[in-house]
Structure formats: structure tokens, C-alpha cells
Motif scaffolding. Structure first.
Motif, short mmCIF file in Angstrom:
data_model
loop_
_atom_site.label_atom_id
_atom_site.label_comp_id
_atom_site.label_asym_id
_atom_site.label_seq_id
_atom_site.Cartn_x
_atom_site.Cartn_y
_atom_site.Cartn_z
N VAL A 99 0.87 -1.18 0.00
CA VAL A 99 0.00 0.00 0.00
C VAL A 99 0.90 1.23 0.00
CG1 VAL A 99 -1.79 1.27 1.23
CG2 VAL A 99 -1.78 -1.25 1.30
N PRO A 100 0.82 2.08 -1.03
CA PRO A 100 1.71 3.26 -1.07
C PRO A 100 1.38 4.23 0.06
CG PRO A 100 0.68 2.87 -3.22
CD PRO A 100 -0.03 1.99 -2.23
N PRO A 101 2.39 4.94 0.55
CA PRO A 101 2.12 5.97 1.56
C PRO A 101 1.11 6.97 1.00
CG PRO A 101 4.49 5.75 1.14
CD PRO A 101 3.80 4.90 0.14
N GLY A 102 0.10 7.28 1.79
CA GLY A 102 -0.89 8.27 1.36
C GLY A 102 -2.00 7.70 0.48
N ALA A 103 -1.99 6.38 0.22
CA ALA A 103 -3.03 5.79 -0.64
C ALA A 103 -4.30 5.52 0.16
CB ALA A 103 -2.53 4.49 -1.25
N VAL A 104 -5.44 5.59 -0.53
CA VAL A 104 -6.71 5.21 0.07
C VAL A 104 -6.98 3.76 -0.34
CG1 VAL A 104 -9.18 5.68 0.19
CG2 VAL A 104 -7.55 7.56 -0.14
N VAL A 105 -7.21 2.89 0.65
CA VAL A 105 -7.47 1.47 0.36
C VAL A 105 -8.98 1.27 0.16
CG1 VAL A 105 -7.27 -0.89 1.21
CG2 VAL A 105 -5.49 0.79 1.76
N VAL A 106 -9.35 0.63 -0.95
CA VAL A 106 -10.76 0.32 -1.20
C VAL A 106 -10.86 -1.20 -1.35
CG1 VAL A 106 -12.73 0.63 -2.76
CG2 VAL A 106 -11.11 2.53 -2.40
N ASP A 107 -11.63 -1.84 -0.45
CA ASP A 107 -11.82 -3.29 -0.54
C ASP A 107 -13.01 -3.55 -1.47
OD1 ASP A 107 -12.46 -5.97 -0.23
OD2 ASP A 107 -11.82 -6.00 1.87
N THR A 108 -12.74 -4.20 -2.61
CA THR A 108 -13.77 -4.38 -3.64
C THR A 108 -14.48 -5.73 -3.54
OG1 THR A 108 -12.34 -5.43 -5.32
CG2 THR A 108 -12.27 -3.02 -5.19
N THR A 109 -14.15 -6.52 -2.50
CA THR A 109 -14.69 -7.90 -2.42
C THR A 109 -16.21 -7.93 -2.61
OG1 THR A 109 -12.93 -8.46 -0.89
CG2 THR A 109 -14.75 -10.03 -1.05
N ASP A 110 -16.92 -7.04 -1.91
CA ASP A 110 -18.39 -7.08 -1.96
C ASP A 110 -18.98 -5.90 -2.71
OD1 ASP A 110 -18.56 -9.47 -0.41
OD2 ASP A 110 -18.04 -8.27 1.36
#
Ligand code: DC
Length: 230
Positions: free
Chosen positions: A197-208
Motif C-alpha cells: 500500500v503506497p504511503p498516502g493511498a486510500v485502500v478500497v476493498d472491492t470484495t463485496d
């Protein structure tokens, strides 16, 4: 100020290319999937019977291969057309033998250095959605917006399995899952520019989430970024 460079990273089949393309369409930006470049080198090595374990040979190939990524030249479901030394390899680079070897080829420092150099040149003009594994960490560490898409390995294997079925190349789900786990381990465990995960990135979990839900979520991040002018 409008977010002009958008970096999307994440593991295989996390939705990066589908979401990246739709996002680029919405914004009127160039869409560029860097994975196709690593796939092009891998395909050409296999086609020329260069052993993929031979790092110096793979690096020499990456340095002399002319890879072009253009708007689609055929109406057959392709996102882009990929040419290697003038040959259309758009569909060949999606074949299972490329899937099985591309993670290894992309561990090579010399191959990566050449790909990164070319990718930075493409992104130089801005107005781009660039997709890959090391975009926010290495290629464009100063991107205006960094997004990391994730999903469970089982869901990602299901997506890849369905994609193969659709293309008329049915596979065994257990094999696809095993391959996905193997690729994840290589992509995240390599010494140079591992997937993270890059510094400053927003993580979006796309599983559902559906594709349109993911696109809306990322568009919201673009608006927030523009509003806050970060
Ligand atoms: O996204 P993809 O499955 O087409 O990517 C193919 C491989 O290329 C993947 O296993 C890791 C590698 N890759 C990389 O190392 N860095 C990138 N920026 C893009 C892809």
C-alpha cells in the motif's frame, strides 16, 4: 487543482483495469495499464524461447523490445491494443503461460528499471490513470491521488476464472486459486518494488462491491481531492 495523475495499485484481479478504464473515460484521461508491459516482455521471451529464468537475457529483451500501447484497433472487447515490435499481442499476453511466468519476469531489477523509465515518460503529460503494482510507490510517488484496490484471494480467483470462461478458455477454479496465491506471494515478496500500500493511498476493498460502486467511490475521492486541493 484537478487531480491530474491518478495511481491505482493492487493485487491481480482486484478490479484495477476495469475501474481504471471507466475512471479514465469519466475524466477524459488517458488510461494506462502497466501490467501489459511486463506481460509483453514475458510473452516475447516465451515466443523466442528465451528461458524466463535467465535474468540477463530477459533484461536485454526488455531493453530492446518496442512496446506500443494504443487505443483499441479491433472491436473484440479489448481495452487497448498492445504491439510488441509491431506484432499485435493484445490477447496472447492474457494466456495462462504468460500468467504463470509474468510475476517472475517482473522481479528482475533491469526489466523493472526499463519499464519504469518508459512509464514515467508516458505519464509526463499528466491527465492519466495509471494502473499497476508500484505506481504510487515507485513510478509516480507524487501522484495527485493514490488508490489501492484490494479483494479477498478467493473473490479475485473467481473473477479470473469467470474471465477465462468468457474467453472460451475454461479452467479449474482450484488451479486458478493456486496460481493467484503463487502470484500474490511473488508480487508482494520480491525485493524490488514489492506490491504494497503506497504511503498516502486510500485502500478500497472491492470484495463485496460492484464495479460501478468502486468507480463511484474513487470518483468521490477525486472530487474530495479537487475540493481540498491537497
Ligand atoms: O496486472 P497484471 O496481472 O496484468 O500484471 C502482470 C504482472 O506484472 C504482475 O504479476 C506483476 C507485474 N507488474 C508489476 O510488477 N508492476 C506493475 N506496475 C504492473 C505489473
Amino acid at each position: 487543482m484537478k487531480a491530474s495523475t491518478i495511481a491505482i495499485d493492487g493485487p491481480a484481479a482486484s478490479g484495477k483495469s476495469t475501474v481504471g478504464e471507466l475512471l479514465a473515460q469519466r475524466l477524459g484521461y488517458l488510461y494506462f495499464d502497466t501490467g501489459v508491459m511486463y506481460r509483453a516482455v514475458t510473452w516475447m521471451a516465451l515466443a523466442r524461447a528465451i528461458p524466463v529464468e535467465d535474468e540477463p537475457a530477459a533484461t536485454a529483451l526488455a531493453e530492446c523490445l518496442h512496446i506500443d500501447v494504443t487505443p483499441p484497433t479491433a472491436d473484440d472487447g479489448r481495452q487497448v491494443t498492445v504491439l510488441a515490435d509491431g506484432t499485435d499481442i493484445t490477447w496472447s499476453i492474457r494466456r495462462p503461460e504468460v500468467d504463470a511466468n509474468v510475476s517472475l519476469v517482473s522481479t528482475y531489477g533491469g526489466v523493472r528499471a526499463e519499464m519504469v523509465r518508459q512509464q514515467r515518460r508516458v505519464a509526463g503529460g499528466g491527465h492519466i490513470v495509471m494502473v499497476g503494482r508500484d505506481i504510487g510507490t515507485v513510478v509516480l510517488p507524487d501522484a495527485d491521488l493514490k488508490v489501492y484496490l484490494d479483494a479477498s484471494v478467493e473473490e479475485r480467483a473467481r473473477r479470473r476464472w469467470r474471465e477465462l470462461e468468457r474467453r472460451g478458455e475454461p479452467a479449474d477454479y482450484a488451479d486458478v486459486l493456486a496460481m493467484m496465491r503463487r502470484r500474490d506471494a511473488i508480487d508482494s515478496g520480491r525485493d524490488i518494488a514489492p506490491l504494497s500500500v503506497p504511503p498516502g493511498a486510500v485502500v478500497v476493498d472491492t470484495t463485496d462491491l460492484s464495479i460501478s460502486e468502486v468507480v463511484e467511490r474513487v470518483m468521490q475521492l477525486v472530487y474530495e481531492r479537487d475540493r481540498d486541493g491537497a
